[in-house]
Design a protein around this motif. Structure first.
Motif, PDB file in Angstrom:
ATOM      1  N   MET A  50     -25.088  87.506 -31.134  1.00  0.00           N
ATOM      2  CA  MET A  50     -25.619  88.832 -31.130  1.00  0.00           C
ATOM      3  C   MET A  50     -24.811  89.666 -30.137  1.00  0.00           C
ATOM      4  O   MET A  50     -24.469  89.207 -29.050  1.00  0.00           O
ATOM      5  CB  MET A  50     -27.095  88.780 -30.709  1.00  0.00           C
ATOM      6  N   THR A  51     -24.522  90.865 -30.497  1.00  0.00           N
ATOM      7  CA  THR A  51     -23.815  91.799 -29.626  1.00  0.00           C
ATOM      8  C   THR A  51     -24.640  93.070 -29.496  1.00  0.00           C
ATOM      9  O   THR A  51     -25.148  93.584 -30.487  1.00  0.00           O
ATOM     10  CB  THR A  51     -22.431  92.156 -30.219  1.00  0.00           C
ATOM     11  N   ILE A  52     -24.770  93.534 -28.265  1.00  0.00           N
ATOM     12  CA  ILE A  52     -25.494  94.780 -28.015  1.00  0.00           C
ATOM     13  C   ILE A  52     -24.545  95.724 -27.295  1.00  0.00           C
ATOM     14  O   ILE A  52     -23.964  95.368 -26.278  1.00  0.00           O
ATOM     15  CB  ILE A  52     -26.748  94.540 -27.151  1.00  0.00           C
ATOM     16  N   GLU A  53     -24.376  96.893 -27.838  1.00  0.00           N
ATOM     17  CA  GLU A  53     -23.549  97.913 -27.196  1.00  0.00           C
ATOM     18  C   GLU A  53     -24.355  98.587 -26.103  1.00  0.00           C
ATOM     19  O   GLU A  53     -25.509  98.951 -26.315  1.00  0.00           O
ATOM     20  CB  GLU A  53     -23.107  98.961 -28.222  1.00  0.00           C
ATOM     21  N   CYS A  54     -23.761  98.747 -24.925  1.00  0.00           N
ATOM     22  CA  CYS A  54     -24.438  99.465 -23.841  1.00  0.00           C
ATOM     23  C   CYS A  54     -24.420 100.951 -24.144  1.00  0.00           C
ATOM     24  O   CYS A  54     -23.381 101.500 -24.503  1.00  0.00           O
ATOM     25  CB  CYS A  54     -23.720  99.232 -22.515  1.00  0.00           C
TER      26      CYS A  54
ATOM     27  N   ASP B 134     -23.415  96.839 -18.018  1.00  0.00           N
ATOM     28  CA  ASP B 134     -23.756  95.475 -18.415  1.00  0.00           C
ATOM     29  C   ASP B 134     -23.715  94.592 -17.178  1.00  0.00           C
ATOM     30  O   ASP B 134     -22.661  94.393 -16.585  1.00  0.00           O
ATOM     31  CB  ASP B 134     -22.755  94.971 -19.464  1.00  0.00           C
TER      32      ASP B 134
ATOM     33  N   SER C  45     -25.263  91.440 -17.310  1.00  0.00           N
ATOM     34  CA  SER C  45     -25.933  90.306 -17.922  1.00  0.00           C
ATOM     35  C   SER C  45     -25.657  89.011 -17.163  1.00  0.00           C
ATOM     36  O   SER C  45     -24.712  88.909 -16.378  1.00  0.00           O
ATOM     37  CB  SER C  45     -25.503  90.167 -19.381  1.00  0.00           C
TER      38      SER C  45
END
Length: 71
Positions: free
Chosen positions: A1-5, A11, A13
């Protein structure tokens, strides 16, 4: 899964890695954090790591001082 900031967000994380508990029932762990390093750090990799670690230690000292002084 990739989430764009979203724009303006950072980020920071963490990845937590855990090994199976050994015979003593202790599970070794390793935490990897993601943080953009400041651009004013030295170009030499060793000096860059030393400067980054020094900054992190200073931030921890400041945080601990403020928490214990407020208690």
């Amino acid at each position: 899964m990739t989430i764009e900031c979203p724009e303006g967000w950072q980020d920071k994380s963490m990845l937590v890695l855990l090994a199976d508990p050994g015979t003593l029932g202790i599970a070794p762990s390793f935490v990897v954090t993601h943080e953009i390093t400041p651009s004013d750090l030295p170009a030499d990799r060793t000096k860059r790591l030393e400067a980054f670690a020094d900054r992190q230690a200073e931030q921890m000292r400041d945080t601990l001082r403020s928490r214990f002084n407020d208690a």
